[in-house]
Design an enzyme around this catalytic site. Structure first.
Site, mmCIF file in Angstrom:
data_model
loop_
_atom_site.group_PDB
_atom_site.id
_atom_site.type_symbol
_atom_site.label_atom_id
_atom_site.label_comp_id
_atom_site.label_asym_id
_atom_site.label_seq_id
_atom_site.Cartn_x
_atom_site.Cartn_y
_atom_site.Cartn_z
ATOM 1 N N CYS A 1 0.841 -1.194 0.000
ATOM 2 C CA CYS A 1 0.000 0.000 0.000
ATOM 3 C C CYS A 1 0.881 1.251 0.000
ATOM 4 C CB CYS A 1 -0.905 0.001 1.227
ATOM 5 S SG CYS A 1 -2.029 1.425 1.319
ATOM 6 N N HIS B 1 -2.138 -3.634 5.356
ATOM 7 C CA HIS B 1 -1.878 -3.179 6.725
ATOM 8 C C HIS B 1 -3.177 -2.808 7.418
ATOM 9 C CE1 HIS B 1 -2.470 1.198 5.867
ATOM 10 N NE2 HIS B 1 -2.126 0.819 4.653
ATOM 11 N N CYS C 1 -6.055 0.983 7.384
ATOM 12 C CA CYS C 1 -5.884 1.403 5.988
ATOM 13 C C CYS C 1 -7.032 2.321 5.561
ATOM 14 C CB CYS C 1 -5.831 0.181 5.075
ATOM 15 S SG CYS C 1 -5.610 0.583 3.327
ATOM 16 N N ARG D 1 2.905 5.072 6.330
ATOM 17 C CA ARG D 1 3.270 4.384 7.577
ATOM 18 C C ARG D 1 3.795 2.969 7.338
ATOM 19 N NH1 ARG D 1 -2.563 5.029 10.122
ATOM 20 N NH2 ARG D 1 -2.979 4.461 7.940
ATOM 21 N N ASP E 1 0.487 3.817 1.643
ATOM 22 C CA ASP E 1 0.424 4.477 2.954
ATOM 23 C C ASP E 1 1.826 4.782 3.479
ATOM 24 O OD1 ASP E 1 0.136 4.774 5.933
ATOM 25 O OD2 ASP E 1 -1.969 4.433 5.443
#
Length: 289
Positions: A54, A110, A113, A58, A56
């Site tokens: 992803c 994750h 999300c 993080r 993302d």
């Protein structure tokens, strides 16, 4: 108002410059350990893994796994989707499999999300994003009864995250590039990971209990490989390499993963106790027609 805009701009520029300064510190740190580090890196890459994760911020794959540049070939998009018509992703898969000769593909989703959360709601997020999230909604619709039976909202979200990872693993199995690789004798393995943002740990999903052989035959393709054109006249249809290669590598992966799963269930340190002779026999047996 203008003063506030100027003040905000100064702060943003300061943060931007901090990122560039971080790069200088990174280079200095690497060179202090090995003054030839970047020269070695410039000679090429030979990663063993393709990770589809992803976007993302993080969930940075190299940092989470403490791997160096050159060890993981990485593709990232919103909610780690494997969409069959995504030309960008398919180019990455083809290059990784046919040119880098990677041996494992990892789908890493994750918790927490935003893409998964948006797909569980009716509110439009606008334009192309709605079309993209439809791929997750398909998974949500298929498993809606299971997800809605969960009381906690965070648990619902994490449940769909896991189901989405599993769906994307299956999409990898269906990919013609992967199926052709199997038939050519390259045993590319596919794994599903869930990175738990709240703990920092990666959880390997037990998709190992399923194998590509359980995939609908509607998606199973047969390729006429160059090496098989010569052998086709000497073998029967049932005994031909194109019918056996994929199955033998699927069987090898299934046995290996079941062996590792059994060790994990017995709380055994797998790296120290995996029977290498046993795995070697599996590989040798998989090469027999």
């Amino acid at each position: 108002m203008n003063q506030q805009i100027v003040s905000n701009s100064i702060q943003e520029i300061s943060q931007y410059n901090k990122v560039l300064e971080g790069n200088k510190q990174y280079v200095s740190k690497k060179l202090s350990i090995d003054d030839q580090y970047f020269k070695k890196l410039s000679k090429g890459q030979s990663p063993k893994y393709l990770l589809i994760g992803c976007s993302d911020s993080r969930a940075p794959p190299n940092e989470l796994t403490e791997t160096d540049p050159g060890e993981i070939f990485i593709h990232r998009n919103i909610a780690n989707l494997v969409i069959p018509t995504d030309l960008n992703l398919n180019c990455v898969i083809q290059y990784a499999v046919e040119h880098l000769n990677i041996h494992s593909i990892i789908i890493m989703g994750h918790t927490c999300c935003g893409g998964i959360k948006a797909a569980m709601q009716q509110d439009s997020v606008g334009g192309l994003l709605d079309l993209w999230l439809n791929q997750i909604k398909i998974v949500y619709e298929k498993h809606q009864d299971l997800i809605e039976s969960i009381d906690n909202e965070d648990d619902k979200l994490n449940c769909l995250s896991q189901l989405n990872i599993r769906a994307q693993v299956i999409n990898i199995w269906k990919n013609p590039i992967i199926q052709k690789s199997w038939q050519k004798g390259n045993p590319v393995m596919v794994h599903g990971w869930l990175f738990r943002v709240e703990t920092g740990y990666i959880e390997e999903l037990l998709i190992d209990s399923q194998t590509p052989e359980e995939m609908s035959q509607v998606f199973a393709l047969k390729f006429k490989l160059d090496s098989e054109r010569i052998l086709s006249k000497q073998t029967t249809p049932l005994g031909s390499p194109k019918n056996n290669a994929r199955k033998r590598f699927q069987l090898m992966q299934k046995k290996i993963t079941q062996h590792i799963k059994q060790l994990k269930e017995n709380n055994v340190e797998t790296e120290q106790t995996i029977n290498l002779n046993y795995l070697g026999e599996l590989i040798q047996n998989s090469q027999k027609f």
